[in-house]
Motif scaffolding. Structure first.
Motif, PDB file in Angstrom:
ATOM      1  N   ALA B 132       0.838  -1.204   0.000  1.00 47.59           N
ATOM      2  CA  ALA B 132       0.000   0.000   0.000  1.00 47.59           C
ATOM      3  C   ALA B 132       0.868   1.247   0.000  1.00 47.59           C
ATOM      4  CB  ALA B 132      -0.894  -0.005   1.224  1.00 47.59           C
ATOM      5  N   LYS B 133       0.317   2.306  -0.511  1.00 48.25           N
ATOM      6  CA  LYS B 133       0.981   3.606  -0.405  1.00 48.25           C
ATOM      7  C   LYS B 133       0.618   4.199   0.952  1.00 48.25           C
ATOM      8  CE  LYS B 133       2.721   3.692  -4.555  1.00 48.25           C
ATOM      9  NZ  LYS B 133       4.087   3.169  -4.490  1.00 48.25           N
ATOM     10  N   ASP B 152       6.866  -2.903   3.221  1.00 47.79           N
ATOM     11  CA  ASP B 152       7.315  -2.231   1.994  1.00 47.79           C
ATOM     12  C   ASP B 152       6.553  -0.969   1.644  1.00 47.79           C
ATOM     13  OD1 ASP B 152       9.375  -3.907   1.513  1.00 47.79           O
ATOM     14  OD2 ASP B 152       8.329  -5.164   0.083  1.00 47.79           O
ATOM     15  N   THR B 153       6.027  -0.310   2.632  1.00 45.70           N
ATOM     16  CA  THR B 153       5.426   0.992   2.349  1.00 45.70           C
ATOM     17  C   THR B 153       6.492   2.062   2.602  1.00 45.70           C
ATOM     18  OG1 THR B 153       3.176   0.296   2.894  1.00 45.70           O
ATOM     19  CG2 THR B 153       3.649   2.645   3.096  1.00 45.70           C
ATOM     20  N   ILE B 154       6.497   3.055   1.763  1.00 47.05           N
ATOM     21  CA  ILE B 154       7.475   4.127   1.929  1.00 47.05           C
ATOM     22  C   ILE B 154       6.819   5.285   2.672  1.00 47.05           C
ATOM     23  CG2 ILE B 154       9.041   5.716   0.754  1.00 47.05           C
ATOM     24  CD1 ILE B 154       9.764   2.990  -0.024  1.00 47.05           C
ATOM     25  N   PHE B 155       7.359   5.620   3.821  1.00 46.57           N
ATOM     26  CA  PHE B 155       6.833   6.763   4.567  1.00 46.57           C
ATOM     27  C   PHE B 155       7.751   7.963   4.395  1.00 46.57           C
ATOM     28  CE2 PHE B 155       4.633   3.237   6.541  1.00 46.57           C
ATOM     29  CZ  PHE B 155       3.357   3.762   6.698  1.00 46.57           C
ATOM     30  N   SER B 192      13.921  -0.227 -13.827  1.00 46.72           N
ATOM     31  CA  SER B 192      12.985  -0.535 -12.753  1.00 46.72           C
ATOM     32  C   SER B 192      11.661  -1.048 -13.306  1.00 46.72           C
ATOM     33  CB  SER B 192      12.754   0.698 -11.893  1.00 46.72           C
ATOM     34  OG  SER B 192      12.085   1.672 -12.648  1.00 46.72           O
ATOM     35  N   LEU B 193      10.848  -1.533 -12.387  1.00 45.62           N
ATOM     36  CA  LEU B 193       9.578  -2.160 -12.759  1.00 45.62           C
ATOM     37  C   LEU B 193       8.462  -1.399 -12.069  1.00 45.62           C
ATOM     38  CD1 LEU B 193       8.324  -4.719 -14.108  1.00 45.62           C
ATOM     39  CD2 LEU B 193       8.547  -5.841 -11.914  1.00 45.62           C
ATOM     40  N   MET B 194       7.737  -0.620 -12.822  1.00 47.89           N
ATOM     41  CA  MET B 194       6.634   0.112 -12.191  1.00 47.89           C
ATOM     42  C   MET B 194       5.530   0.393 -13.175  1.00 47.89           C
ATOM     43  SD  MET B 194       8.585   2.556  -9.494  1.00 47.89           S
ATOM     44  CE  MET B 194       8.174   3.864 -10.532  1.00 47.89           C
ATOM     45  N   ASP B 203       7.382   8.115  -3.266  1.00 52.45           N
ATOM     46  CA  ASP B 203       7.067   6.993  -2.394  1.00 52.45           C
ATOM     47  C   ASP B 203       7.151   5.647  -3.105  1.00 52.45           C
ATOM     48  OD1 ASP B 203       4.957   7.325  -4.013  1.00 52.45           O
ATOM     49  OD2 ASP B 203       3.442   7.411  -2.438  1.00 52.45           O
ATOM     50  N   ALA B 204       8.021   5.555  -4.106  1.00 57.28           N
ATOM     51  CA  ALA B 204       8.211   4.273  -4.780  1.00 57.28           C
ATOM     52  C   ALA B 204       9.535   3.674  -4.327  1.00 57.28           C
ATOM     53  CB  ALA B 204       8.209   4.462  -6.290  1.00 57.28           C
ATOM     54  N   ILE B 205       9.503   2.385  -4.068  1.00 61.20           N
ATOM     55  CA  ILE B 205      10.717   1.719  -3.608  1.00 61.20           C
ATOM     56  C   ILE B 205      11.848   1.886  -4.603  1.00 61.20           C
ATOM     57  CG2 ILE B 205      11.723  -0.569  -3.331  1.00 61.20           C
ATOM     58  CD1 ILE B 205       9.702  -1.314  -1.545  1.00 61.20           C
TER      59      ILE B 205
END
Lengths: 380, 380
Positions: B132-133, B152-155, B192-194, B203-205
């Motif tokens: 989730a974001k 794996d959520t980016i804060f 990358s894969l998005m 907020d993307a890994i």
DNA sequence: TTGTAAGCGTTATCAG
DNA sequence: CTGATAACGCTTACAA
């Protein structure tokens, strides 16, 4: 826990009775005036009303819960779910159930009694049972009468009242062996993956595949050498040792290896390459399953492909059918076998094009000197 | 449905009251005589009594249910669960929860509102939120006050009150880029894969990883070429086209390719081999994740390994901690970063040992003629 | 030590 | 068209 608005609260806010609210929730428009319906609907949304599934379970509505039970004998390990098949089945089942408004309770445990208990406690409306033996299935059925669809369980001819989704296992092994024989290989090792059990156990999938393997020899009027057959361990480390031993034994003089799972085939392939052997020049390798890694490997693994996602989808379809038709499962006997197909790959080569490297030839010599395969077999 | 024995029935059979039975069920031995306890216990077993979880949910006991929510934007696809990480997390979570007497409700849907509703309906006691974001997380928290652990959520630095389990993403990319630079590569493509999103989305890994990549250049006082960066599609077929295009572009003159996921690295590797190129002689390839197929591939893929099972286990540990301590999640701010490590593999070679094949050289010529990368980028 | 009764939230039945 | 009421199964406080 935040205080949640319940039907009673909504009823108060709307100045109606709880049953009226319930009627709105269930869309029974004919039970009340459109204006009232709208009003209640609005309040429901404003208050973020959600139904209480626990309370609903207490009524005759049912739980809307489907259990996906992983009853593999190695199900206590976390890794079971990581198995590419298992995970693609979980994915397919989850997705198909959600579309129909069901929820998925996932439970993995080799103890069928425990699994049965869980299904009863949660009042699940249906069960998808993965990796169970027929005895386990019948135990479950004896205590829980909701519809059950098994995946990959082997039933006997005398069995009745079951719905099972499986593969054309026999056919797949038959085709692969035919293919290898057609490429000129006559000494083909059959390598299966089973927790220490005998490959000849009647209710093991790999046994069905083994029958296909034997059949292919028979069709060609060749005598299959039944000693060219071996179970490898589920434990990755032990398996690594077993590859080495097998290699040191010169592959028992085999020119092709048929593994009942791609994972093993790939492991053996990289093991061979690490030893300086060439695939397929030194040895031909074939697998079973058609996993991602098999398609990506170079040489590409020759394998029997199955669509495990379809397995999951089909299981749900069958379960929903049983659920909707309220058909008495006691009267069904459905053994669904999904098709498989052979995917050629450069990991297999015709025998006449074979060019064994010096390394392998040395090993073949060794093997003829030793002839101590009995000892090797004992160690397992 | 088979008629099940309920507490009342057991009470009648034992000639005691329901509450006595309940006391036995909960092992409150001090509440009644040992003989009676034994007797009730026996009848309970004889009748195969199982508790009714729905009824239990109605009391203050709680549901014993934990929701594992997959809120990836591509979560509607069945394939999401097949992702090796996701499935190993599911496995670890299932297994860890079971040991603690919790049950797993699995739900995959990109719509966080819907997911939130489900968690409320089922009165889950805790939530593990995957993919989730941060906005999604905060929405969930605003409606459901049970403990939530994200994976794996980016804060952002200004965020507070969350518990997140992630990886040393920055560190991993930094190390890999350092490694590639140390091998003499200077033109390293970052792939990358998005889903169509900009890699620079904060907020993307993969953006975090990209920062690590840039940092490695900076450390060496080299100017990183920011145009050597590209997002590939989630759609496997489109990706295949993208590999071809990239190849036809002569890899933009890069000598090493750093993919943010092993899947892509392996796909590209086999694509190259199919074109007659040699890895690593023609091009060095590195990945990220350390999946099974990467270890099996030959040449073995050089990659950053993560232990995704540990991710799942850790998420459960943290959740149980919040549950047991009844700690107010509002006061926590925990960003757990699990370590990663670089695993060398022969898919990467030092630049000075590089021996490009004629095939590649032809392509490199082409590329310098065309210089039409802009057009290429537009097509995406 | 044992039993009684209220309450949890929803639904269905039945009366108004 | 609307509302009161019983029932589902379990837990727990309280009464005996």
């Amino acid at each position: 826990m935040k205080i949640m608005a319940r039907i009673k609260d909504i009823a108060k806010l709307a100045n109606v009775s709880p049953s009226t609210v319930s009627n709105v929730i269930h869309g029974r428009k004919n039970k009340l005036s459109p204006e009232l319906y709208e009003k209640v609907q609005r309040i429901l949304e404003e208050e973020h009303y959600v139904t209480h599934r626990g309370a609903q379970m207490l009524t005759k509505q049912g739980s809307r819960l489907i259990a996906l039970i992983l009853a593999y004998s190695r199900a206590e390990e976390e890794s079971i779910v990581q198995d590419p098949f298992v995970s693609s089945i979980i994915g397919a089942v989850q997705s198909a159930l959600q579309k129909e408004g069901y929820f998925l309770l996932l439970y993995a445990n080799p103890d069928v009694e425990l699994c049965t208990k869980i299904t009863l406690e949660w009042n699940v409306e249906g069960i998808i049972l993965l990796g169970a033996k027929r005895e386990g299935y019948y135990y479950l059925r004896s205590l829980n009468s909701v519809p059950v669809v098994t995946i990959d369980t082997i039933f006997f001819p005398e069995d009745h009242s079951y719905v099972n989704v499986g593969l054309e296992d026999y056919q797949g092994a038959l085709e692969m062996t035919r293919y290898l024989l057609s490429k000129g290989h006559e000494k083909i090792a059959f390598l299966s993956l089973m927790d220490g059990m005998d490959v000849l156990r009647k209710d093991a999938i790999d046994n069905i595949r083994y029958q296909g393997y034997l059949q292919a020899y028979e069709e060609k009027n060749l005598a299959a050498d039944r000693s060219l057959c071996r179970n490898l361990s589920y434990d990755g480390k032990i398996r690594q040792k077993q590859y080495r031993e097998f290699y040191q034994e010169g592959f028992w003089g085999c020119t092709a290896l048929f593994f009942t799972a791609d994972i093993m085939a790939l492991e053996m392939m990289s093991f061979c390459m690490d030893q300086g052997l060439k695939v397929p020049e030194d040895i031909s390798i074939a697998g079973y399953d058609g996993i991602f890694a098999a398609k990506r490997a170079r040489p590409r693994l020759c394998t029997i492909c199955q669509d495990s996602t379809e397995k999951g989808r089909r299981a749900v379809t069958e379960l929903l059918f049983l659920l909707k038709e309220e058909q008495d499962i006691g009267t069904c006997k459905k053994d669904i076998r999904l098709p498989v197909f052979l995917e050629e790959g450069s990991s297999v080569q015709a025998l006449r094009e074979r060019q064994p490297s010096p390394g392998l030839q040395l090993h073949l010599q060794k093997e003829s000197e030793h002839r101590d395969r009995e000892k090797f077999l004992e160690e397992v």
